[in-house]
Design a protein around this motif. Structure first.
Motif, PDB file in Angstrom:
ATOM      1  N   GLU A   1      -8.133  -1.748  -2.976  1.00  0.00           N
ATOM      2  CA  GLU A   1      -8.187  -0.209  -3.089  1.00  0.00           C
ATOM      3  C   GLU A   1      -9.102   0.217  -2.090  1.00  0.00           C
ATOM      4  O   GLU A   1     -10.241  -0.581  -1.706  1.00  0.00           O
TER       5      GLU A   1
ATOM      6  N   LYS B   1      -3.158  -0.250 -11.324  1.00  0.00           N
ATOM      7  CA  LYS B   1      -3.135  -1.796 -11.345  1.00  0.00           C
ATOM      8  C   LYS B   1      -4.316  -2.268 -12.196  1.00  0.00           C
ATOM      9  O   LYS B   1      -4.175  -3.265 -12.651  1.00  0.00           O
TER      10      LYS B   1
ATOM     11  N   VAL C   1      -4.157   2.269  -1.475  1.00  0.00           N
ATOM     12  CA  VAL C   1      -3.700   0.786  -2.155  1.00  0.00           C
ATOM     13  C   VAL C   1      -2.953   0.181  -0.888  1.00  0.00           C
ATOM     14  O   VAL C   1      -2.173   0.618  -0.508  1.00  0.00           O
TER      15      VAL C   1
ATOM     16  N   TRP D   1      -3.856  -7.107  -4.281  1.00  0.00           N
ATOM     17  CA  TRP D   1      -4.062  -5.606  -3.672  1.00  0.00           C
ATOM     18  C   TRP D   1      -5.425  -5.571  -3.523  1.00  0.00           C
ATOM     19  O   TRP D   1      -6.199  -6.194  -4.169  1.00  0.00           O
TER      20      TRP D   1
ATOM     21  N   GLU E   1      -1.199  -3.602  -0.485  1.00  0.00           N
ATOM     22  CA  GLU E   1      -0.557  -4.587  -1.167  1.00  0.00           C
ATOM     23  C   GLU E   1       0.202  -5.833  -0.396  1.00  0.00           C
ATOM     24  O   GLU E   1       0.600  -5.348   0.420  1.00  0.00           O
TER      25      GLU E   1
ATOM     26  N   LEU F   1      -4.896 -10.121   2.193  1.00  0.00           N
ATOM     27  CA  LEU F   1      -3.519 -10.096   1.825  1.00  0.00           C
ATOM     28  C   LEU F   1      -2.658 -10.701   2.774  1.00  0.00           C
ATOM     29  O   LEU F   1      -2.900 -11.139   3.795  1.00  0.00           O
TER      30      LEU F   1
END
Length: 368
Positions: free
Chosen positions: A157, A142, A218, A155, A220, A177
């Motif tokens: 991490e 990404k 990750v 996203w 998303e 998110l």
């Protein structure tokens, strides 16, 4: 197809199995590749790697291939224990060696086996060390995609042990998110360890599940879009296949849907107009180049067309897959078949690309 860079016959070492959670997928891929490869072009040497890392020359499969007998639909590593370097550099047959690694997941498509093959000095199918490592790590992929200007969804991490608790991560994800949120191990494929979470209460459990497979995760935002995949073939100047669409039979395109039930519907070619096809093919080859991939890759996208009350985001990169499967349900060979490249020819082209790249790179000076 021209094979001017390759000798008339090649000792093709097919590596499969491995120590990752995708062991079974690899064993199935190997059986189908061995069955499809042209016997007149290759001396096929299947080598299985056990779950504890031992390399075994698949003697029974070699005998079956020599007799023209059919192989089972999946191979499990069994046979004579071999030393990896001795196996890779064996010149007893008098034929040049090319390695076809079908090792999915960690220690297979993350650059580790590619590093061993580089040290052994043998040509191999697929992407090199750097591209394999970046393509396997969803977080780093990404970062590279963002630098290359390839559109993607939101996203974050997470690295276990970095000071943020699972509960704090869940709260951060819920506020930054959009649900549904996908929680993924950064270095795993075939949808192993992935969860689709509908609400905040499900995040801690999904995070703990993913942490069983990797220390880096990750998370998303879910995308309201169609799942479109493009197969890419080549090296410095890659070619893109017709796009295909995945319509999952499960809640999302998970491991069972891919390799067990086969419940997903594959639409090849995808129902897209000419401009949409050209756009996603251009993005796929641009991603292939940005990630420094070689040989083969399947580049996965979302296509968010929007609705009358919500604007669409257009094409969004999902992820690159540097060693896509070759099982009966696999998109990569199906996409190329629909593009005019059959299974056996696809193997030939991949081997030819591997030889050409090896010759090109061997000409690079290693002295001052």
């Amino acid at each position: 197809m021209s094979r001017t860079a390759s000798p008339d016959r090649i000792r093709l070492v097919v590596l499969f199995g491995g120590i990752s959670a995708e062991h079974e997928v690899s064993c199935t891929s190997a059986a189908h590749v061995l069955a499809a490869a042209r016997r007149e072009a290759y001396e096929l040497v299947p080598v299985g790697i056990t779950r504890d890392g031992r390399w075994l020359r698949q003697d029974a499969a070699i005998a079956a291939l020599a007799e023209g007998a059919a192989l089972p639909g999946s191979l499990e590593p069994a046979g004579t224990v071999v030393n990896p370097i001795d196996l890779l550099t064996d010149t007893g047959s008098g034929l040049p060696t090319v390695v076809l690694p079908l090792l999915h997941g960690p220690h297979g498509e993350d650059g580790t086996i590619q590093g061993l093959l580089e040290l052994a000095g043998v040509p191999y199918v697929g992407t090199g060390v750097l591209g394999s490592a970046v393509g396997m790590d969803k977080g780093m992929a990404k970062v590279v995609a963002a630098q290359a200007g390839i559109p993607q969804g939101d996203w974050i991490e997470y690295r276990d042990g970095g000071g943020e608790s699972v509960e704090a991560l869940a709260r951060r994800a819920a506020t930054t998110l959009q649900f549904p949120i996908f929680v993924k191990p950064a270095n795993m494929g075939s949808s192993v360890g992935i969860s689709k979470v509908a609400g905040a209460e499900g995040l801690p459990g999904a995070i703990k599940e993913a942490l069983q497979y990797d220390e880096v995760l990750v998370l998303e935002s879910g995308v309201h879009g169609r799942e479109i995949e493009v197969a890419v073939l080549g090296d410095l100047i890659p070619e893109a296949s017709v796009p295909g669409e995945i319509i999952p039979g499960a809640e999302f395109y998970d491991y069972e849907d891919k390799y067990v039930t086969g419940g997903a519907e594959l639409q090849i070619p995808a129902s897209l107009d000419a401009d949409e096809v050209a756009a996603v093919q251009e993005l796929a080859t641009r991603a292939f180049t940005a990630f420094r991939l070689s040989g083969l890759a399947r580049i996965d996208f979302f296509y968010d067309e929007g609705t009358p009350d919500r604007p669409g985001a257009g094409w969004l990169l999902n992820e690159p897959n540097t060693l896509p499967g070759f099982t009966p349900y696999s998109m990569y060979p199906k996409l190329w078949e629909a593009s005019g490249v059959g299974y056996a020819e696809l193997i030939d082209r991949l081997v030819d690309i591997a030889v050409r790249r090896h010759v090109r790179r061997a000409a690079i000076s290693t002295t001052r």
